[in-house]
Design a protein around this motif. Sequence first.
Motif, PDB file in Angstrom:
ATOM      1  N   LYS A 132      37.080  22.645  50.775  1.00 53.03           N
ATOM      2  CA  LYS A 132      35.848  22.794  49.539  1.00 53.03           C
ATOM      3  C   LYS A 132      35.037  23.866  49.888  1.00 53.03           C
ATOM      4  N   LYS A 133      34.931  24.266  51.199  1.00 62.04           N
ATOM      5  CA  LYS A 133      34.392  25.450  51.592  1.00 62.04           C
ATOM      6  C   LYS A 133      35.126  26.937  51.143  1.00 62.04           C
ATOM      7  N   SER A 134      36.485  26.981  51.131  1.00 63.85           N
ATOM      8  CA  SER A 134      37.217  28.111  50.380  1.00 63.85           C
ATOM      9  C   SER A 134      36.906  28.012  48.925  1.00 63.85           C
ATOM     10  N   VAL A 135      36.848  27.120  48.315  1.00 64.35           N
ATOM     11  CA  VAL A 135      36.680  26.959  46.710  1.00 64.35           C
ATOM     12  C   VAL A 135      35.146  27.767  46.586  1.00 64.35           C
ATOM     13  N   ASN A 136      34.370  26.936  47.401  1.00 64.70           N
ATOM     14  CA  ASN A 136      32.779  27.560  47.167  1.00 64.70           C
ATOM     15  C   ASN A 136      32.623  28.995  47.560  1.00 64.70           C
ATOM     16  N   SER A 137      33.373  29.543  48.464  1.00 64.84           N
ATOM     17  CA  SER A 137      33.756  30.896  48.974  1.00 64.84           C
ATOM     18  C   SER A 137      33.826  31.773  47.836  1.00 64.84           C
ATOM     19  N   PHE A 138      35.118  31.073  47.200  1.00 67.64           N
ATOM     20  CA  PHE A 138      35.740  31.821  46.207  1.00 67.64           C
ATOM     21  C   PHE A 138      34.830  32.081  44.875  1.00 67.64           C
ATOM     22  N   MET A 139      34.021  31.141  44.600  1.00 69.82           N
ATOM     23  CA  MET A 139      33.201  31.029  43.536  1.00 69.82           C
ATOM     24  C   MET A 139      31.886  32.156  43.764  1.00 69.82           C
ATOM     25  N   HIS A 140      31.366  32.155  45.077  1.00 65.58           N
ATOM     26  CA  HIS A 140      30.369  33.066  45.343  1.00 65.58           C
ATOM     27  C   HIS A 140      30.951  34.353  45.299  1.00 65.58           C
ATOM     28  N   THR A 141      32.084  34.726  45.613  1.00 62.18           N
ATOM     29  CA  THR A 141      32.802  36.120  45.361  1.00 62.18           C
ATOM     30  C   THR A 141      32.924  36.492  44.133  1.00 62.18           C
ATOM     31  N   MET A 142      33.225  35.490  43.083  1.00 61.53           N
ATOM     32  CA  MET A 142      33.469  35.644  41.918  1.00 61.53           C
ATOM     33  C   MET A 142      32.229  35.982  40.977  1.00 61.53           C
ATOM     34  N   ARG A 143      30.934  35.274  41.587  1.00 66.90           N
ATOM     35  CA  ARG A 143      29.776  35.191  40.720  1.00 66.90           C
ATOM     36  C   ARG A 143      29.219  36.374  40.199  1.00 66.90           C
ATOM     37  N   ASP A 144      29.126  37.422  40.859  1.00 70.04           N
ATOM     38  CA  ASP A 144      28.655  38.773  40.628  1.00 70.04           C
ATOM     39  C   ASP A 144      29.771  39.817  40.285  1.00 70.04           C
ATOM     40  N   PHE A 145      30.735  39.302  40.140  1.00 71.23           N
ATOM     41  CA  PHE A 145      31.993  40.339  39.481  1.00 71.23           C
ATOM     42  C   PHE A 145      32.081  40.746  38.336  1.00 71.23           C
ATOM     43  N   LYS A 146      31.633  41.894  38.000  1.00 71.74           N
ATOM     44  CA  LYS A 146      31.477  42.332  36.465  1.00 71.74           C
ATOM     45  C   LYS A 146      32.090  43.876  36.551  1.00 71.74           C
ATOM     46  N   VAL A 147      32.517  44.018  35.482  1.00 69.25           N
ATOM     47  CA  VAL A 147      33.499  45.550  35.457  1.00 69.25           C
ATOM     48  C   VAL A 147      32.903  46.292  34.294  1.00 69.25           C
ATOM     49  N   SER A 148      32.208  47.602  34.455  1.00 68.63           N
ATOM     50  CA  SER A 148      31.859  48.090  33.253  1.00 68.63           C
ATOM     51  C   SER A 148      32.881  49.015  32.688  1.00 68.63           C
ATOM     52  N   SER A 149      32.785  49.530  31.673  1.00 68.58           N
ATOM     53  CA  SER A 149      34.053  50.580  30.991  1.00 68.58           C
ATOM     54  C   SER A 149      34.298  51.637  31.814  1.00 68.58           C
ATOM     55  N   ASP A 150      33.179  52.135  32.579  1.00 65.01           N
ATOM     56  CA  ASP A 150      33.477  53.263  33.224  1.00 65.01           C
ATOM     57  C   ASP A 150      34.301  53.140  34.689  1.00 65.01           C
ATOM     58  N   LYS A 151      34.537  51.988  35.029  1.00 60.80           N
ATOM     59  CA  LYS A 151      35.317  51.677  35.938  1.00 60.80           C
ATOM     60  C   LYS A 151      36.833  51.436  35.590  1.00 60.80           C
ATOM     61  N   ILE A 152      37.009  51.315  34.107  1.00 59.19           N
ATOM     62  CA  ILE A 152      38.526  51.482  33.709  1.00 59.19           C
ATOM     63  C   ILE A 152      38.953  52.769  33.083  1.00 59.19           C
ATOM     64  N   ILE A 153      39.547  53.093  34.103  1.00 61.03           N
ATOM     65  CA  ILE A 153      40.204  54.708  34.109  1.00 61.03           C
ATOM     66  C   ILE A 153      41.458  54.785  33.461  1.00 61.03           C
ATOM     67  N   ILE A 154      41.859  55.368  32.537  1.00 64.54           N
ATOM     68  CA  ILE A 154      43.126  55.381  31.609  1.00 64.54           C
ATOM     69  C   ILE A 154      44.155  55.935  32.522  1.00 64.54           C
ATOM     70  N   ASP A 155      43.876  57.014  33.282  1.00 61.45           N
ATOM     71  CA  ASP A 155      44.957  57.462  34.108  1.00 61.45           C
ATOM     72  C   ASP A 155      45.359  56.398  35.437  1.00 61.45           C
ATOM     73  N   ASN A 156      44.692  55.460  35.596  1.00 59.27           N
ATOM     74  CA  ASN A 156      45.015  54.460  36.653  1.00 59.27           C
ATOM     75  C   ASN A 156      45.989  53.355  36.086  1.00 59.27           C
ATOM     76  N   LEU A 157      45.895  53.283  34.759  1.00 65.72           N
ATOM     77  CA  LEU A 157      46.641  52.207  33.906  1.00 65.72           C
ATOM     78  C   LEU A 157      48.297  52.219  34.104  1.00 65.72           C
ATOM     79  N   ALA A 158      48.621  53.636  34.570  1.00 61.87           N
ATOM     80  CA  ALA A 158      49.903  53.779  34.463  1.00 61.87           C
ATOM     81  C   ALA A 158      50.943  53.643  35.851  1.00 61.87           C
ATOM     82  N   HIS A 159      50.179  52.747  36.932  1.00 61.17           N
ATOM     83  CA  HIS A 159      50.638  52.725  38.025  1.00 61.17           C
ATOM     84  C   HIS A 159      51.697  51.539  38.042  1.00 61.17           C
ATOM     85  N   LEU A 160      51.663  50.687  36.922  1.00 61.95           N
ATOM     86  CA  LEU A 160      52.533  49.552  36.738  1.00 61.95           C
ATOM     87  C   LEU A 160      53.834  50.050  36.037  1.00 61.95           C
ATOM     88  N   ASN A 161      53.796  51.241  35.186  1.00 64.68           N
ATOM     89  CA  ASN A 161      54.976  51.540  34.390  1.00 64.68           C
ATOM     90  C   ASN A 161      56.072  52.118  35.321  1.00 64.68           C
TER      91      ASN A 161
END
Length: 385
Positions: free
Chosen positions: A356-385
Amino acid sequence: MNTTIFKNLKTIFIRESKDENQSIVELCITELSAGNFNKAVDLSEELIKKDISDSVGWAIKAITQANLFDYDENLFFLKSSYTSIEEFTNKTKLTNNEIEEVKAIFTTIVLDRTIVLVIKRIEEVIELKRRAKEEQAKAFVANVGAALSYYAGSESKSDLGKAFGYGGALVGVIASNKFNENANLFNNISKGVFGVAIANITMTIESALNLKNDLNSLSPDVRNESSQVLKNWVNMLAILYNQVVENLLDYSKEIKKINVFKSSFRNASLNLINSPETQQFIYLSKILGIDNTISDFIKIETSLNSLNNFNIEDVKSSVTRMHIYAGGLALLTGGLTLFLYPYYLSNPIGAAGQLKKSVNSFMHTMRDFKVSSDKIIIDNLAHLN
């Protein structure tokens, strides 16, 4: 999409075409500019039937199909458009710069179409989740109504009153079950809605990267249009990613609400990392390069992986112990002391408590996790190819 860039195509394609095909090519460009894509496809196939080596026919087919694909019955147009642009590249006698211009226009259209379709998908998910919550609220009201009807029936002095009361309670229970079924249906549908959209994005990453690298070699009109579409595409990726994050957070909140004594709690908790919500989150994080640009992602991944350290038998044993302690105390006091059960619900012991604590800890970590468009860098998308 700015249709003035099709003027660039007209100049290039007329020069590449045979004299007897130039009128069809001009008509194709006219239909493209007017948005009559089905007609343009037919004309392009007419060119290809006349001469399968006609590169202009393949190029026009690619560009028109890129305007037509969707995530329903017309998804095949997307794959077909990529096949057609490859045929154009292999058969054309245009210069390298002209080939890149044509391919840039094609990629820009694919990305622009993707933006429209993914935003539509996001709106569908939001609506499905809204409807699910609405059905859950109806189920709650139906349950309250059933309880009141049952109480009214039990208190009634007449047989007729009892019949109406108990009958109303039964109807309420049936309605509640139906509303809950509808809520589960809407929630389950929303889980799979993003699948094709994410696959489409994966397919377009390499094209987007090439387009970005070729911008400086393009004509001004095409460069301006492609640059704007690339920017919009990245903004769309951020919107999609944040919706996937929200879906995962909502799912973990639902797990938190489950009674820790129930098998559904341990099953949902231990399988959280394998849920559609988590798999979409991890996969999209990887293809967008989030794991390379945002340090908080590592914390989330670590928190998720910690759930794999639990043994389901250990969790079951701790639940059994809580039953023994709480039930034994109640037995000793003749059922008068049941305070351990509500206590254990909030403060479970052993492996169940750690889970239960692990689930709560995961929720706490996720709660404020937001990504703005400036954090998505096109050059970084290539590392899977």
